[in-house]
Design an enzyme around this catalytic site. Structure first.
Site, PDB file in Angstrom:
ATOM      1  N   GLY A  11      -8.564 -24.603 -26.215  1.00  0.00           N
ATOM      2  CA  GLY A  11      -9.850 -24.705 -26.264  1.00  0.00           C
ATOM      3  C   GLY A  11      -9.854 -24.019 -26.898  1.00  0.00           C
ATOM      4  O   GLY A  11     -11.304 -22.578 -26.560  1.00  0.00           O
ATOM      5  N   ASP A  37      -9.339 -28.855 -28.651  1.00  0.00           N
ATOM      6  CA  ASP A  37     -10.261 -29.022 -27.174  1.00  0.00           C
ATOM      7  C   ASP A  37     -10.297 -30.403 -27.074  1.00  0.00           C
ATOM      8  O   ASP A  37      -9.569 -31.304 -27.646  1.00  0.00           O
ATOM      9  CB  ASP A  37     -11.195 -27.959 -28.119  1.00  0.00           C
ATOM     10  CG  ASP A  37     -12.119 -27.856 -27.616  1.00  0.00           C
ATOM     11  OD1 ASP A  37     -12.002 -26.217 -27.386  1.00  0.00           O
ATOM     12  OD2 ASP A  37     -12.446 -28.690 -26.392  1.00  0.00           O
ATOM     13  N   TYR A 145     -14.361 -17.306  -9.742  1.00  0.00           N
ATOM     14  CA  TYR A 145     -13.664 -17.496 -11.634  1.00  0.00           C
ATOM     15  C   TYR A 145     -12.640 -15.907 -11.144  1.00  0.00           C
ATOM     16  O   TYR A 145     -11.240 -16.410 -11.448  1.00  0.00           O
ATOM     17  CB  TYR A 145     -14.331 -16.970 -12.229  1.00  0.00           C
ATOM     18  CG  TYR A 145     -13.804 -16.429 -13.889  1.00  0.00           C
ATOM     19  CD1 TYR A 145     -14.117 -17.338 -14.759  1.00  0.00           C
ATOM     20  CD2 TYR A 145     -14.114 -15.521 -13.853  1.00  0.00           C
ATOM     21  CE1 TYR A 145     -13.096 -17.575 -15.613  1.00  0.00           C
ATOM     22  CE2 TYR A 145     -14.024 -14.544 -15.205  1.00  0.00           C
ATOM     23  CZ  TYR A 145     -13.619 -15.466 -16.100  1.00  0.00           C
ATOM     24  OH  TYR A 145     -13.034 -15.066 -17.544  1.00  0.00           O
TER      25      TYR A 145
HETATM   26  P1  NAD Z   1     -15.490 -21.062 -24.111  1.00  0.00           P
HETATM   27  O1  NAD Z   1     -16.504 -21.365 -23.088  1.00  0.00           O
HETATM   28  O2  NAD Z   1     -16.163 -20.992 -24.932  1.00  0.00           O
HETATM   29  O3  NAD Z   1     -14.688 -22.680 -24.697  1.00  0.00           O
HETATM   30  C1  NAD Z   1     -13.784 -22.673 -23.989  1.00  0.00           C
HETATM   31  C2  NAD Z   1     -13.730 -24.318 -24.403  1.00  0.00           C
HETATM   32  O4  NAD Z   1     -12.429 -24.916 -23.700  1.00  0.00           O
HETATM   33  C3  NAD Z   1     -14.376 -25.664 -25.244  1.00  0.00           C
HETATM   34  O5  NAD Z   1     -14.419 -25.553 -26.600  1.00  0.00           O
HETATM   35  C4  NAD Z   1     -14.835 -26.490 -24.026  1.00  0.00           C
HETATM   36  O6  NAD Z   1     -14.616 -28.061 -24.941  1.00  0.00           O
HETATM   37  C5  NAD Z   1     -12.747 -26.301 -23.534  1.00  0.00           C
HETATM   38  N1  NAD Z   1     -12.395 -27.281 -22.668  1.00  0.00           N
HETATM   39  C6  NAD Z   1     -13.019 -27.487 -21.166  1.00  0.00           C
HETATM   40  N2  NAD Z   1     -12.598 -28.018 -21.082  1.00  0.00           N
HETATM   41  C7  NAD Z   1     -11.255 -27.842 -21.704  1.00  0.00           C
HETATM   42  C8  NAD Z   1      -9.865 -29.010 -21.120  1.00  0.00           C
HETATM   43  N3  NAD Z   1      -9.680 -30.014 -19.983  1.00  0.00           N
HETATM   44  N4  NAD Z   1      -8.877 -29.638 -22.246  1.00  0.00           N
HETATM   45  C9  NAD Z   1      -9.139 -29.041 -23.472  1.00  0.00           C
HETATM   46  N5  NAD Z   1      -9.584 -27.968 -23.778  1.00  0.00           N
HETATM   47  C10 NAD Z   1     -10.990 -28.247 -22.467  1.00  0.00           C
HETATM   48  O7  NAD Z   1     -14.675 -19.922 -23.819  1.00  0.00           O
HETATM   49  P2  NAD Z   1     -13.913 -18.793 -24.426  1.00  0.00           P
HETATM   50  O8  NAD Z   1     -15.005 -17.304 -24.471  1.00  0.00           O
HETATM   51  O9  NAD Z   1     -13.302 -18.659 -25.697  1.00  0.00           O
HETATM   52  O10 NAD Z   1     -13.127 -18.506 -22.957  1.00  0.00           O
HETATM   53  C11 NAD Z   1     -11.690 -18.317 -22.816  1.00  0.00           C
HETATM   54  C12 NAD Z   1     -10.636 -18.041 -22.064  1.00  0.00           C
HETATM   55  O11 NAD Z   1     -10.628 -16.604 -22.421  1.00  0.00           O
HETATM   56  C13 NAD Z   1     -11.123 -18.392 -20.647  1.00  0.00           C
HETATM   57  O12 NAD Z   1      -9.820 -18.181 -19.968  1.00  0.00           O
HETATM   58  C14 NAD Z   1     -12.218 -17.351 -20.254  1.00  0.00           C
HETATM   59  O13 NAD Z   1     -12.070 -17.413 -19.192  1.00  0.00           O
HETATM   60  C15 NAD Z   1     -11.005 -16.065 -20.986  1.00  0.00           C
HETATM   61  N6  NAD Z   1     -12.339 -15.112 -20.879  1.00  0.00           N
HETATM   62  C16 NAD Z   1     -13.247 -14.980 -21.910  1.00  0.00           C
HETATM   63  C17 NAD Z   1     -14.474 -14.229 -22.090  1.00  0.00           C
HETATM   64  C18 NAD Z   1     -15.840 -13.724 -23.092  1.00  0.00           C
HETATM   65  O14 NAD Z   1     -16.281 -12.891 -23.231  1.00  0.00           O
HETATM   66  N7  NAD Z   1     -16.046 -14.851 -23.679  1.00  0.00           N
HETATM   67  C19 NAD Z   1     -13.987 -12.634 -21.433  1.00  0.00           C
HETATM   68  C20 NAD Z   1     -12.397 -12.803 -20.073  1.00  0.00           C
HETATM   69  C21 NAD Z   1     -12.465 -13.660 -20.435  1.00  0.00           C
END
Ligand code: NAD
Length: 328
Positions: A11, A37, A145
């Protein structure tokens, strides 16, 4: 210090992955970080400035092959569906968030890799104490979630105790950044507001006045991941996952912070019931004492410092003429 040598990031084109990959390449060498990704973005530095491979995390065989081919010893598993999107597609969210993690854990077990995966303040629920939410407390979330995040914490603990996999995790608050756009979370308003402040000097908040949530500026989140992964395991009493936070504010307080730099900024409200309901089920402010004690978590940005940095960086990125008042 614990040293990562060859790191695979899943990701990596998301909000966290984009900045984490760039930082890991600076610290560990571009040849030692394999970004992956499901997508391919032609003009992204993640794709262009180092090793990059497409990987759908639901494809465990390909994940294992990449780990073998690149002799990976650390997996940073970020691919997941975020809170607001997960509520729209709950079954898909369960399958992706749990299926992807299970593949990463199995690959880590077979290849003796260290594994990081983020949890979230979404792992708490309406019956969790709302203020100074303790590290160890009630976790009965009522969102899909949150259900996947609590399950992920438990599964990572299980792989540590049962199979000895070195799993580590953080309960991230809302993360605020200016490089990649957020991917469908409940706290995205706290990023959107800076874009709109610069473009139109006004913002309509979908989160109601008086709704407090924990937040953190992305550089602190990136440092926290790296610090936790480099921490001596003998000092870790908790693993999956540590409470971390840098600030807690409601929409009025972030608007007031922006007004210190852009006095003409105004805000009104059009509350989105779906995202408001999620926000109402989360803590007002969590307690990060365990992270501070066990691996010296030490965030650098408070609200005003973050606002200044966000506005300066976004003004540059958007090419917006903006003279910020230096009143703080
Ligand atoms: P994001 O949505 O910005 O990025 C997720 C990435 O995963 C995307 O680039 C997408 O293309 C990729 N993806 C989706 N499906 C996929 C698959 N099947 N195989 C491979 N890649 C795939 O998310 P983020 O904000 O970078 O968050 C990353 C992690 O951090 C997640 O687990 C999220 O729950 C956690 N998180 C984020 C936040 C926040 O505020 N951003 C807060 C708490 C937790």
């Amino acid at each position: 210090m614990f040293v990562m040598k060859k790191i695979l990031v899943t990701g990596s084109l998301g909000q966290i992955g984009t900045e984490l990959t760039i930082r890991l390449r600076e610290l560990y060498g571009a040849e030692n970080v394999l970004a992956t990704d499901i997508r391919h973005v032609d003009d992204s530095p993640v794709v262009n400035d180092g090793l990059y491979a497409t990987l759908d995390v639901m494809d465990g065989e390909r994940m294992q092959k990449l780990v073998n081919d690149y002799q990976i010893d650390t997996i940073i598993h970020l691919a997941a569906l975020l809170s607001a999107t997960a509520e729209e597609k709950p079954l898909f969210a369960w399958n992706l968030n749990m299926g992807g993690l299970l593949n990463a854990l199995e690959v880590a077990r077979h290849s003796n890799c260290q594994l990081f995966t983020p949890s979230s303040i979404g792992a708490f629920g309406p019956s969790t104490p709302k203020d100074h939410t303790p590290q160890d407390t009630i976790q009965r979330p009522n969102t899909m979630y949150g259900v996947t995040k609590v399950s992920a914490e438990l599964l990572c603990d299980y792989y540590f105790t049962k199979f000895g996999v070195d799993t580590r995790g953080l309960r991230f608050p809302g993360l605020i950044s200016h490089k990649a756009l957020p991917g469908g979370g409940t706290t995205d308003y706290a990023v959107d507001i800076y874009y709109e402040a610069l473009k139109h000097q006004k913002y309509t908040s979908y989160i109601a006045k008086g709704t407090y949530m924990d937040m953190m500026y992305m550089p602190d989140a990136i440092d926290a991941i790296i610090k936790l992964m480099e921490a001596d395991p003998s000092g870790l009493k908790h693993r999956n996952a540590f409470n971390i936070t840098a600030m807690s504010f409601d929409p009025e307080e972030i608007a007031a912070s922006i007004r210190k730099y852009i006095p003409a900024f105004t805000m009104d409200y059009k509350v989105d019931p779906a995202r408001q309901q999620i926000a109402d089920s989360w803590p007002n402010s969590i307690d990060a004492t365990a992270a501070k004690e066990e691996w010296d978590f030490n965030p650098q940005y408070d609200l005003d410092r973050m606002t200044k940095s966000m506005l300066e960086n976004l003004a540059n990125k958007l090419g917006v003429e903006c003279r910020l008042m230096e009143s703080v």
